[in-house]
Every structure is written in structure tokens, then in C-alpha cells.
Design a protein around this motif. Structure first.
Motif, PDB file in Angstrom:
ATOM      1  N   GLY A   1       0.807  -1.222  -0.022  1.00  0.00           N
ATOM      2  CA  GLY A   1       0.057  -0.032   0.010  1.00  0.00           C
ATOM      3  C   GLY A   1       0.821   1.470  -0.212  1.00  0.00           C
ATOM      4  O   GLY A   1       0.564   2.252  -0.641  1.00  0.00           O
ATOM      5  N   ARG A   2       1.875   1.211   0.832  1.00  0.00           N
ATOM      6  CA  ARG A   2       2.622   2.338   0.702  1.00  0.00           C
ATOM      7  C   ARG A   2       3.530   2.560  -0.479  1.00  0.00           C
ATOM      8  O   ARG A   2       3.773   3.675  -1.008  1.00  0.00           O
ATOM      9  N   LEU A   3       4.012   1.609  -0.925  1.00  0.00           N
ATOM     10  CA  LEU A   3       4.732   1.702  -2.325  1.00  0.00           C
ATOM     11  C   LEU A   3       3.582   2.433  -3.385  1.00  0.00           C
ATOM     12  O   LEU A   3       3.922   3.272  -4.321  1.00  0.00           O
ATOM     13  N   ARG A   4       2.295   1.828  -3.435  1.00  0.00           N
ATOM     14  CA  ARG A   4       1.428   2.373  -4.251  1.00  0.00           C
ATOM     15  C   ARG A   4       1.277   3.696  -4.118  1.00  0.00           C
ATOM     16  O   ARG A   4       0.852   4.550  -4.892  1.00  0.00           O
ATOM     17  N   GLU A   5       1.052   4.095  -2.784  1.00  0.00           N
ATOM     18  CA  GLU A   5       0.704   5.239  -2.293  1.00  0.00           C
ATOM     19  C   GLU A   5       1.824   6.424  -3.005  1.00  0.00           C
ATOM     20  O   GLU A   5       1.487   7.498  -3.190  1.00  0.00           O
ATOM     21  N   GLN A   6       2.995   5.917  -2.821  1.00  0.00           N
ATOM     22  CA  GLN A   6       4.189   6.773  -3.101  1.00  0.00           C
ATOM     23  C   GLN A   6       4.155   6.917  -4.679  1.00  0.00           C
ATOM     24  O   GLN A   6       4.528   7.945  -5.078  1.00  0.00           O
ATOM     25  N   ALA A   7       3.939   5.852  -5.314  1.00  0.00           N
ATOM     26  CA  ALA A   7       3.674   6.110  -6.565  1.00  0.00           C
ATOM     27  C   ALA A   7       2.574   7.081  -7.257  1.00  0.00           C
ATOM     28  O   ALA A   7       2.990   7.938  -8.050  1.00  0.00           O
ATOM     29  N   GLY A   8       1.604   7.173  -6.538  1.00  0.00           N
ATOM     30  CA  GLY A   8       0.920   8.148  -6.908  1.00  0.00           C
ATOM     31  C   GLY A   8       1.192   9.385  -6.437  1.00  0.00           C
ATOM     32  O   GLY A   8       0.856  10.600  -7.207  1.00  0.00           O
TER      33      GLY A   8
END
Length: 119
Positions: free
Chosen positions: A13-20
């Protein structure tokens, strides 16, 4: 014990949030570059450099998404194997309760050796 699935899900989730966040930053940067209204080579050089930076941010976002995908596949495999270990242990417990467990040395609870036990 093996990897904590919930901790790994949180990392995904954090990786996806950082990508966003990186994509949003790239969009803001691109909009600011488009907002440069003065004419000339210096302005065009600035816009070009900012577009390059925005593209680099989008590339970083893509790599973050790829890392999240890889970690998610890994956690699904960990989860599958943990479930298989638990199922083998339940079968052994059921056989032991029925007095039908073959005489064999069994792995410690939760050990990956349960994946190789044939009951």
C-alpha cells in the motif's frame, strides 16, 4: 514464522501511495512548466528540463508500482504456502487423533518442512 502478510500488505500500500504521490508531483511540475510564459531560448530550456524531470518522476512512479506488484505476488505465494503448511498440520493432527498417524518425525509447527510431508 514466515513473513507477516499484513506487514507486507502495508508495504504494498505504501509503495502504491508513493507512486501516486510521484505522479501527482510530476503533474504539478509539468503544469508549472507549461505556465512559464516568457519567450526565448532560456524559457524553452527551462520547460524542456522541467519536462525531463517530470518524466523521470513518472518513471520512478512506474518502478514503485512494479515493486508493489512484485511484493504483492510474493506475499500471495507466502500466504499460499502458509495455508498449505497449516493444512498439512491439520491433517497430521486429525490422523493423530484417530491413531492413524504413521510413525515418522514431523517438522516443528509452522516449519516449511510440512510442505514435503506426505500423509
Amino acid at each position: 514464522m514466515y513473513g507477516d502478510i499484513e506487514v507486507m500488505r502495508a508495504h504494498v500500500g505504501r509503495l502504491r501511495e508513493q507512486a501516486g504521490d510521484l505522479r501527482a508531483a510530476a503533474d504539478r511540475l509539468g503544469a508549472r512548466a507549461d505556465g512559464v510564459r516568457w519567450p526565448g531560448r532560456a524559457a524553452e530550456a527551462l520547460r524542456s528540463r522541467i519536462r525531463d524531470r517530470a518524466a523521470a518522476l513518472r518513471g520512478s512512479a512506474e518502478r514503485q508500482d512494479q515493486a508493489a506488484d512484485v511484493l504483492e505476488r510474493h506475499l500471495l505465494e507466502v500466504e499460499r504456502r502458509k495455508d498449505a503448511i497449516a493444512a498439512a498440520q491439520r491433517r497430521a493432527d486429525a490422523l493423530a487423533a484417530d491413531g492413524a498417524l504413521p510413525d515418522m518425525v514431523l517438522p516443528a509447527p509452522g516449519h516449511k518442512g510440512w510442505l514435503e510431508v506426505s500423509l
